[in-house]
Design a protein around this motif. Structure first.
Motif, short mmCIF file in Angstrom:
data_model
loop_
_atom_site.label_atom_id
_atom_site.label_comp_id
_atom_site.label_asym_id
_atom_site.label_seq_id
_atom_site.Cartn_x
_atom_site.Cartn_y
_atom_site.Cartn_z
N GLY A 185 -3.16 -9.27 -3.95
CA GLY A 185 -2.08 -8.32 -3.69
C GLY A 185 -2.06 -7.79 -2.27
N PHE A 186 -3.17 -7.98 -1.54
CA PHE A 186 -3.23 -7.50 -0.15
C PHE A 186 -2.42 -8.41 0.78
N ILE A 187 -2.26 -9.69 0.41
CA ILE A 187 -1.60 -10.66 1.31
C ILE A 187 -0.18 -10.22 1.70
N PRO A 188 0.74 -9.98 0.73
CA PRO A 188 2.09 -9.63 1.14
C PRO A 188 2.16 -8.33 1.94
N LYS A 189 1.36 -7.32 1.55
CA LYS A 189 1.40 -6.04 2.28
C LYS A 189 0.93 -6.23 3.72
N TRP A 190 -0.16 -6.95 3.88
CA TRP A 190 -0.71 -7.22 5.22
C TRP A 190 0.33 -7.95 6.07
N MET A 191 0.90 -9.03 5.53
CA MET A 191 1.82 -9.85 6.31
C MET A 191 3.14 -9.12 6.61
N ILE A 192 3.60 -8.30 5.66
CA ILE A 192 4.85 -7.55 5.88
C ILE A 192 4.64 -6.50 6.97
N ILE A 193 3.52 -5.77 6.90
CA ILE A 193 3.23 -4.75 7.93
C ILE A 193 3.09 -5.42 9.30
N GLN A 194 2.43 -6.58 9.33
CA GLN A 194 2.25 -7.33 10.59
C GLN A 194 3.61 -7.76 11.16
N GLU A 195 4.48 -8.28 10.29
CA GLU A 195 5.80 -8.76 10.73
C GLU A 195 6.68 -7.62 11.23
N ALA A 206 2.48 3.43 -0.34
CA ALA A 206 1.72 2.48 -1.18
C ALA A 206 0.48 3.16 -1.77
N LEU A 207 0.00 4.23 -1.10
CA LEU A 207 -1.16 4.97 -1.62
C LEU A 207 -0.84 5.64 -2.95
N LEU A 208 0.43 6.05 -3.12
CA LEU A 208 0.84 6.65 -4.40
C LEU A 208 0.69 5.64 -5.53
N ASN A 209 1.16 4.41 -5.26
CA ASN A 209 1.01 3.34 -6.26
C ASN A 209 -0.47 3.10 -6.56
N LEU A 210 -1.24 3.05 -5.49
CA LEU A 210 -2.68 2.80 -5.65
C LEU A 210 -3.31 3.89 -6.51
N TYR A 211 -2.83 5.13 -6.36
CA TYR A 211 -3.38 6.24 -7.15
C TYR A 211 -3.19 6.00 -8.64
N PHE A 212 -1.95 5.65 -9.06
CA PHE A 212 -1.80 5.49 -10.52
C PHE A 212 -2.43 4.22 -11.06
N TYR A 213 -2.61 3.20 -10.20
CA TYR A 213 -3.39 2.04 -10.64
C TYR A 213 -4.87 2.44 -10.81
N MET A 214 -5.35 3.26 -9.86
CA MET A 214 -6.74 3.73 -9.92
C MET A 214 -6.96 4.57 -11.18
N ARG A 215 -5.94 5.39 -11.52
CA ARG A 215 -6.06 6.22 -12.72
C ARG A 215 -6.15 5.35 -13.97
N LEU A 216 -5.38 4.27 -13.98
CA LEU A 216 -5.45 3.32 -15.10
C LEU A 216 -6.83 2.67 -15.20
N THR A 217 -7.35 2.24 -14.05
CA THR A 217 -8.67 1.59 -14.08
C THR A 217 -9.74 2.59 -14.50
N MET A 239 -5.36 -4.40 -11.52
CA MET A 239 -4.75 -3.15 -11.05
C MET A 239 -5.04 -2.94 -9.56
N MET A 240 -6.25 -3.27 -9.16
CA MET A 240 -6.60 -3.16 -7.74
C MET A 240 -5.77 -4.14 -6.90
N SER A 241 -5.55 -5.33 -7.46
CA SER A 241 -4.74 -6.33 -6.76
C SER A 241 -3.29 -5.88 -6.64
N LEU A 242 -2.74 -5.31 -7.74
CA LEU A 242 -1.37 -4.80 -7.70
C LEU A 242 -1.23 -3.67 -6.68
N GLY A 243 -2.30 -2.88 -6.53
CA GLY A 243 -2.28 -1.80 -5.55
C GLY A 243 -2.40 -2.29 -4.12
N GLY A 244 -2.86 -3.53 -3.94
CA GLY A 244 -2.93 -4.13 -2.60
C GLY A 244 -4.23 -3.88 -1.88
#
Length: 347
Positions: free
Chosen positions: A259-269, A286-297, A248-253
């Motif tokens: 899961g951090f790789i694509p977000k990092w590289m997309i923001i950089q590009e 993306a923080l919204l996504n991270l919130y519901f993943y955190m709630r699941l964990t 879940m943490m990986s999906l949140g980036g």
């Protein structure tokens, strides 16, 4: 469903996608999509019940509408250019129609309404195919026509998808719906980078498929479809519970995970291309996504489920499901970050 029939149907789904990916003729692209659509319907209704029937009907109607739009775009392009070749530049009107059709097929906002409903109505194994394999064919066509797509249309859909993917998942307790909204958000990230670096989109798609595949396989292993049933896995399979937390943490980036790789590289590009507002908006939503993943964990691994009796342990039945690909998939879903320099060279 009998194994020989399932094998034939799966082969048709695979060959439909392969035809779309490999052909250079617009008519064959359309035929590939149709093969894929007609073969996936029995897979969605594998466990037959009224909800699966309803989900399959919704899926069929939306995908058939998208196919009709795609064919209309192909015909407009044919009338203007006189050729069927995918690699040739498209007429602007045809390009808008095709992009809209492919957005409906992918479930990009504002055409996302079918994704959570269909995913919720079908079994976990069918949902796995719907949210991974079914994304490959439309994205391969978007990749091929990316130079002639209207950038404003694509970026607007990308921002809306990431926002709706974040907002939609906040109040959900059904895991399949959460994964569906997660899919919408990830599709938004992919379409955001499509104009600037199509190769990056393929990297994002690969990592997204690996992570979603692993999550669904863990849910299938535990036979869990709701947050409540997931919160009761800590005493049966504590290791799997902690792995779901990591995933879940990986999906949140979050940074140390794949899961951090694509977000990092997309923001950089995007920043390299002098776009500041776009990556800022993407990172904030993306923080919204991270919130519901955190709630699941939190409900899965950090709390004990409420129990009326004094006995906290459930009966341990031996799990008979064979998940031979789970260990390598878990490793890939969490530990790919050191490969980032190599992946950035590929771009």
């Amino acid at each position: 469903m009998k194994p020989p029939i399932l094998t034939i149907i799966m082969l048709t789904v695979i060959s439909g996608t392969m035809i779309v990916m490999t052909t250079s003729h617009w008519l064959m692209v359309w035929i590939g999509f149709e093969m894929n659509l007609l073969a996936i319907i029995p897979i969605l209704m594998k466990k037959y019940n009224p909800r699966a029937m309803k989900a399959a009907t919704k899926y069929f109607l939306t995908q058939a509408t998208a196919s009709m739009l795609l064919m209309m775009g192909i015909i407009i392009n044919l009338l203007h250019s006189g050729q069927w070749t995918v690699s040739k530049d498209l007429n602007p009107m045809a390009s808008i129609m095709m992009t809209t059709a492919l957005a409906v097929k992918l479930g990009l906002a504002p055409f996302h309404f079918w994704v959570p409903e269909v995913t919720q109505g079908i079994s976990l194994s069918s949902g796995l195919i719907l949210l991974t394999w079914q994304k490959i064919a439309p994205l391969s066509i978007l990749y091929q026509i990316s130079p002639t797509i209207n950038p404003n249309l694509l970026l607007a859909m990308a921002i809306m998808s990431v926002m709706i993917g974040g907002w939609g998942g906040l109040n959900q307790t059904q895991l399949r719906k959460i994964m569906a909204y997660s899919s919408i958000a990830h599709m938004g990230w992919m379409t955001a980078i499509m104009m600037y670096s199509p190769t990056m989109m393929i990297l994002n798609l690969t990592i997204y498929i690996i992570m979603t595949l692993t999550t669904f396989m863990l849910l299938m292993y535990n036979s869990t479809t709701t947050t409540l049933s997931l919160s009761q896995t800590w005493n049966k399979t504590p290791l799997i519970t902690s792995l779901i937390l990591l995933l879940m943490m990986s999906l949140g980036g979050l940074p140390p995970l794949s899961g951090f790789i694509p977000k990092w590289m997309i923001i950089q590009e995007l920043t390299k291309n002098e776009m500041i507002m776009m990556p800022t908006l993407l990172a904030m939503t993306a923080l919204l996504n991270l919130y519901f993943y955190m709630r699941l964990t939190y409900t899965t691994a950090l709390t004990m489920f409420p129990s009326n009796n004094c006995m906290k342990m459930k009966w341990r039945f031996k799990c008979t499901k064979k998940m031979i690909f789970l260990p390598p998939l878990i490793v890939m879903s969490t530990m790919l970050l050191p490969l980032t320099p190599m992946l950035s060279v590929l771009d």
